[in-house]
Design a protein around this motif. Structure first.
Motif, PDB file in Angstrom:
ATOM      1  N   VAL A   5       0.847  -1.187   0.000  1.00  0.00           N
ATOM      2  CA  VAL A   5       0.000   0.000   0.000  1.00  0.00           C
ATOM      3  C   VAL A   5       0.886   1.241   0.000  1.00  0.00           C
ATOM      4  O   VAL A   5       1.764   1.388   0.853  1.00  0.00           O
ATOM      5  CB  VAL A   5      -0.933   0.029   1.229  1.00  0.00           C
ATOM      6  N   ILE A   6       0.651   2.125  -0.963  1.00  0.00           N
ATOM      7  CA  ILE A   6       1.387   3.383  -1.068  1.00  0.00           C
ATOM      8  C   ILE A   6       0.432   4.524  -0.737  1.00  0.00           C
ATOM      9  O   ILE A   6      -0.595   4.695  -1.404  1.00  0.00           O
ATOM     10  CB  ILE A   6       1.979   3.588  -2.482  1.00  0.00           C
ATOM     11  N   ALA A   7       0.738   5.307   0.288  1.00  0.00           N
ATOM     12  CA  ALA A   7      -0.064   6.476   0.641  1.00  0.00           C
ATOM     13  C   ALA A   7       0.218   7.585  -0.373  1.00  0.00           C
ATOM     14  O   ALA A   7       1.369   7.908  -0.645  1.00  0.00           O
ATOM     15  CB  ALA A   7       0.289   6.955   2.046  1.00  0.00           C
ATOM     16  N   VAL A   8      -0.845   8.132  -0.944  1.00  0.00           N
ATOM     17  CA  VAL A   8      -0.736   9.222  -1.916  1.00  0.00           C
ATOM     18  C   VAL A   8      -1.536  10.388  -1.357  1.00  0.00           C
ATOM     19  O   VAL A   8      -2.759  10.295  -1.224  1.00  0.00           O
ATOM     20  CB  VAL A   8      -1.289   8.816  -3.300  1.00  0.00           C
ATOM     21  N   THR A   9      -0.851  11.468  -1.001  1.00  0.00           N
ATOM     22  CA  THR A   9      -1.573  12.612  -0.451  1.00  0.00           C
ATOM     23  C   THR A   9      -2.183  13.438  -1.578  1.00  0.00           C
ATOM     24  O   THR A   9      -1.602  13.581  -2.651  1.00  0.00           O
ATOM     25  CB  THR A   9      -0.654  13.483   0.423  1.00  0.00           C
ATOM     26  N   MET A  10      -3.368  13.987  -1.304  1.00  0.00           N
ATOM     27  CA  MET A  10      -4.115  14.736  -2.303  1.00  0.00           C
ATOM     28  C   MET A  10      -3.450  16.058  -2.657  1.00  0.00           C
ATOM     29  O   MET A  10      -3.640  16.584  -3.746  1.00  0.00           O
ATOM     30  CB  MET A  10      -5.531  14.987  -1.767  1.00  0.00           C
ATOM     31  N   ALA A  16      -5.989  21.276  -2.029  1.00  0.00           N
ATOM     32  CA  ALA A  16      -7.338  21.035  -2.538  1.00  0.00           C
ATOM     33  C   ALA A  16      -7.721  21.993  -3.661  1.00  0.00           C
ATOM     34  O   ALA A  16      -8.596  21.681  -4.473  1.00  0.00           O
ATOM     35  CB  ALA A  16      -8.355  21.153  -1.400  1.00  0.00           C
ATOM     36  N   ALA A  17      -7.073  23.137  -3.749  1.00  0.00           N
ATOM     37  CA  ALA A  17      -7.368  24.112  -4.806  1.00  0.00           C
ATOM     38  C   ALA A  17      -6.437  23.958  -6.004  1.00  0.00           C
ATOM     39  O   ALA A  17      -6.572  24.675  -6.989  1.00  0.00           O
ATOM     40  CB  ALA A  17      -7.269  25.531  -4.247  1.00  0.00           C
ATOM     41  N   GLY A  18      -5.501  23.014  -5.926  1.00  0.00           N
ATOM     42  CA  GLY A  18      -4.536  22.812  -7.006  1.00  0.00           C
ATOM     43  C   GLY A  18      -4.904  21.645  -7.898  1.00  0.00           C
ATOM     44  O   GLY A  18      -6.064  21.239  -7.980  1.00  0.00           O
ATOM     45  N   ILE A  19      -3.887  21.080  -8.559  1.00  0.00           N
ATOM     46  CA  ILE A  19      -4.127  19.983  -9.507  1.00  0.00           C
ATOM     47  C   ILE A  19      -4.046  18.600  -8.863  1.00  0.00           C
ATOM     48  O   ILE A  19      -4.372  17.601  -9.501  1.00  0.00           O
ATOM     49  CB  ILE A  19      -3.161  20.049 -10.709  1.00  0.00           C
ATOM     50  N   GLY A  20      -3.646  18.537  -7.602  1.00  0.00           N
ATOM     51  CA  GLY A  20      -3.510  17.254  -6.922  1.00  0.00           C
ATOM     52  C   GLY A  20      -4.765  16.395  -6.941  1.00  0.00           C
ATOM     53  O   GLY A  20      -4.686  15.190  -7.214  1.00  0.00           O
ATOM     54  N   PRO A  21      -5.939  16.961  -6.648  1.00  0.00           N
ATOM     55  CA  PRO A  21      -7.145  16.130  -6.677  1.00  0.00           C
ATOM     56  C   PRO A  21      -7.398  15.488  -8.046  1.00  0.00           C
ATOM     57  O   PRO A  21      -7.748  14.298  -8.118  1.00  0.00           O
ATOM     58  CB  PRO A  21      -8.263  17.111  -6.300  1.00  0.00           C
ATOM     59  N   GLU A  22      -7.192  16.232  -9.122  1.00  0.00           N
ATOM     60  CA  GLU A  22      -7.389  15.671 -10.460  1.00  0.00           C
ATOM     61  C   GLU A  22      -6.378  14.568 -10.752  1.00  0.00           C
ATOM     62  O   GLU A  22      -6.718  13.539 -11.337  1.00  0.00           O
ATOM     63  CB  GLU A  22      -7.304  16.771 -11.528  1.00  0.00           C
ATOM     64  N   LEU A  23      -5.136  14.758 -10.313  1.00  0.00           N
ATOM     65  CA  LEU A  23      -4.119  13.723 -10.511  1.00  0.00           C
ATOM     66  C   LEU A  23      -4.472  12.456  -9.731  1.00  0.00           C
ATOM     67  O   LEU A  23      -4.282  11.342 -10.232  1.00  0.00           O
ATOM     68  CB  LEU A  23      -2.745  14.242 -10.106  1.00  0.00           C
ATOM     69  N   CYS A  24      -4.993  12.624  -8.530  1.00  0.00           N
ATOM     70  CA  CYS A  24      -5.402  11.463  -7.732  1.00  0.00           C
ATOM     71  C   CYS A  24      -6.537  10.700  -8.412  1.00  0.00           C
ATOM     72  O   CYS A  24      -6.533   9.466  -8.429  1.00  0.00           O
ATOM     73  CB  CYS A  24      -5.819  11.897  -6.330  1.00  0.00           C
ATOM     74  N   ALA A  44     -13.441  16.948  -8.256  1.00  0.00           N
ATOM     75  CA  ALA A  44     -12.404  16.760  -9.275  1.00  0.00           C
ATOM     76  C   ALA A  44     -12.821  15.696 -10.288  1.00  0.00           C
ATOM     77  O   ALA A  44     -12.599  15.854 -11.485  1.00  0.00           O
ATOM     78  CB  ALA A  44     -11.077  16.389  -8.616  1.00  0.00           C
ATOM     79  N   ALA A  45     -13.434  14.613  -9.805  1.00  0.00           N
ATOM     80  CA  ALA A  45     -13.882  13.546 -10.708  1.00  0.00           C
ATOM     81  C   ALA A  45     -14.923  14.084 -11.691  1.00  0.00           C
ATOM     82  O   ALA A  45     -14.861  13.788 -12.891  1.00  0.00           O
ATOM     83  CB  ALA A  45     -14.450  12.383  -9.902  1.00  0.00           C
TER      84      ALA A  45
END
Length: 135
Positions: free
Chosen positions: A22-27, A30-38, A65-66
């Motif tokens: 399991v790899i933890a991936v932080t979002m 919230a106002a940047g591009i991280g949510p879309e990348l996740c 983001a989805a």
């Protein structure tokens, strides 16, 4: 919790003689591009070497983001990490943003504080043995 049929969910590859990694991936912000990348990461059907992601962030932001990128959000929403975690999921930390309605593309101090909280949670998940690493 979002549910889906097993055929809809990505399956971790088997690790010879061991459990999935399991790899933890932080979002991120919230106002940047991280949510879309996740969201794009969670669309993958396989991951290398038997690993899979646990996205740590705000489920509501990831839902937004989805919708923005036109992709489904079909992984479990968790309030805590089960032992064992058997597939990709989102660990929802809505309290990190304190109910803030995030405006994408605008700098907002609470988003930075929430991103730090996601990192702290990921580090703790690694220390507790729930995750093998973090991004």
């Amino acid at each position: 919790m979002v549910s889906s049929t097993p055929s809809d969910q990505a399956q971790p590859s088997a690790v010879p003689n061991g459990p999935a990694i399991v790899i933890a991936v932080t979002m991120g912000d919230a106002a940047g591009i991280g949510p879309e990348l996740c969201i794009r990461l969670l669309q993958e059907k396989t991951w290398p070497e038997g690993s899979f992601p646990l996205v740590i962030g705000d489920y509501r932001v990831l839902e937004r983001a989805a919708k923005a990128v036109g992709l489904p959000l079909q992984v479990p929403r968790l309030k805590e990490i089960p032992d064992p975690l058997v597939g990709p999921a989102i660990l929802d930390l809505p309290q990190a943003l304190s109910g803030l309605d995030v405006t994408p593309g605008r700098h907002q101090a609470p988003c930075g504080a929430a991103a730090a909280r996601y990192i702290e949670t990921a580090v703790q998940a690694c220390r507790n043995g729930h995750c093998a690493g973090l991004v």
